[in-house]
Each structure stands twice: as C-alpha cells, then as structure tokens.
Design a protein around this motif. Structure first.
Motif, PDB file in Angstrom:
ATOM      1  N   UNK A  12       0.774  -1.144  -0.122  1.00 50.84           N
ATOM      2  CA  UNK A  12      -0.116   0.090   0.148  1.00 50.84           C
ATOM      3  C   UNK A  12       0.844   1.120   0.068  1.00 50.84           C
ATOM      4  N   UNK A  13       1.312   1.801  -1.120  1.00 47.86           N
ATOM      5  CA  UNK A  13       2.389   3.027  -1.263  1.00 47.86           C
ATOM      6  C   UNK A  13       1.437   4.197  -0.684  1.00 47.86           C
ATOM      7  N   UNK A  14       0.151   4.233  -1.042  1.00 52.69           N
ATOM      8  CA  UNK A  14      -0.525   5.584  -0.469  1.00 52.69           C
ATOM      9  C   UNK A  14      -0.159   5.748   0.858  1.00 52.69           C
ATOM     10  N   UNK A  15      -0.318   4.527   1.639  1.00 51.68           N
ATOM     11  CA  UNK A  15      -0.330   4.688   3.145  1.00 51.68           C
ATOM     12  C   UNK A  15       1.048   4.949   3.577  1.00 51.68           C
ATOM     13  N   UNK A  16       1.991   4.320   3.047  1.00 54.72           N
ATOM     14  CA  UNK A  16       3.314   4.587   3.294  1.00 54.72           C
ATOM     15  C   UNK A  16       3.983   5.924   2.721  1.00 54.72           C
ATOM     16  N   UNK A  17       3.158   6.628   1.913  1.00 52.39           N
ATOM     17  CA  UNK A  17       3.595   8.044   1.518  1.00 52.39           C
ATOM     18  C   UNK A  17       2.748   9.144   2.554  1.00 52.39           C
ATOM     19  N   UNK A  18       1.547   8.497   3.128  1.00 50.65           N
ATOM     20  CA  UNK A  18       0.831   9.328   3.971  1.00 50.65           C
ATOM     21  C   UNK A  18       1.556   9.332   5.365  1.00 50.65           C
ATOM     22  N   UNK A  19       2.092   8.178   5.815  1.00 52.79           N
ATOM     23  CA  UNK A  19       2.851   7.941   7.092  1.00 52.79           C
ATOM     24  C   UNK A  19       4.225   8.491   6.975  1.00 52.79           C
ATOM     25  N   UNK A  20       4.992   8.861   5.933  1.00 52.48           N
ATOM     26  CA  UNK A  20       6.227   9.155   5.805  1.00 52.48           C
ATOM     27  C   UNK A  20       6.668  10.377   6.422  1.00 52.48           C
ATOM     28  N   UNK A  21       7.812  10.246   7.284  1.00 53.02           N
ATOM     29  CA  UNK A  21       8.187  11.408   7.882  1.00 53.02           C
ATOM     30  C   UNK A  21       8.697  12.663   7.274  1.00 53.02           C
ATOM     31  N   UNK A  22       9.346  12.487   6.111  1.00 53.90           N
ATOM     32  CA  UNK A  22       9.633  13.640   5.465  1.00 53.90           C
ATOM     33  C   UNK A  22       9.512  13.586   4.015  1.00 53.90           C
ATOM     34  N   UNK A  23      10.153  14.407   2.998  1.00 57.41           N
ATOM     35  CA  UNK A  23       9.819  14.303   1.657  1.00 57.41           C
ATOM     36  C   UNK A  23      10.913  13.278   1.015  1.00 57.41           C
ATOM     37  N   UNK A  24      12.171  13.389   1.750  1.00 61.09           N
ATOM     38  CA  UNK A  24      13.165  12.201   1.101  1.00 61.09           C
ATOM     39  C   UNK A  24      12.571  10.709   1.256  1.00 61.09           C
ATOM     40  N   UNK A  25      12.007  10.533   2.320  1.00 57.40           N
ATOM     41  CA  UNK A  25      11.437   9.371   2.651  1.00 57.40           C
ATOM     42  C   UNK A  25      10.383   8.953   1.401  1.00 57.40           C
ATOM     43  N   UNK A  26       9.762  10.100   0.999  1.00 53.79           N
ATOM     44  CA  UNK A  26       8.626   9.793   0.024  1.00 53.79           C
ATOM     45  C   UNK A  26       9.067   9.504  -1.223  1.00 53.79           C
TER      46      UNK A  26
END
Length: 59
Positions: A12-26
């Motif tokens: 679930x990429x959308x969920x991972x992007x939503x819970x990402x700590x910063x933009x580099x992680x995204x």
C-alpha cells in the motif's frame, strides 16, 4: 503459487506516503516501488536482444 507471489508483492504505497516522516522518505518509497518494474523490463529486453542476436547468427 502465482497468487502467493502476487499477495506478497502487494504494498500500500499511498499509506506509506501518508505516514512518511519527510519528503526524502517519500522519494525513496516511489523509487523503491519502481525498481522491480525497471529490473523486469531490463531483463525482458536483455532476453529479447539475446534471442534476436541468436536468431541472426543462425541465418
């Protein structure tokens, strides 16, 4: 076997992007989600090129 592989690959990429700590992680998540696809495309091209080269050598 095919269904097991598909089940393990579902992420679930959308969920991972939503819970990402910063933009580099995204950015890392997006790149990581495309890497398997790029590897498969590269492998398919290599196999195609090899088969085509072998076919030309047979003529």
């Amino acid at each position: 076997m095919k269904s097991l592989i598909l089940f393990l690959q579902q992420v679930n990429i959308e969920q991972k992007l939503k819970n990402a700590p910063d933009s580099q992680y995204q950015v890392g998540i997006l790149i990581g989600s495309f890497v398997p696809f790029i590897v498969l495309v590269g492998l398919a091209y290599a196999l195609y090129y090899r088969a085509k080269k072998k076919e030309q050598n047979l003529k």
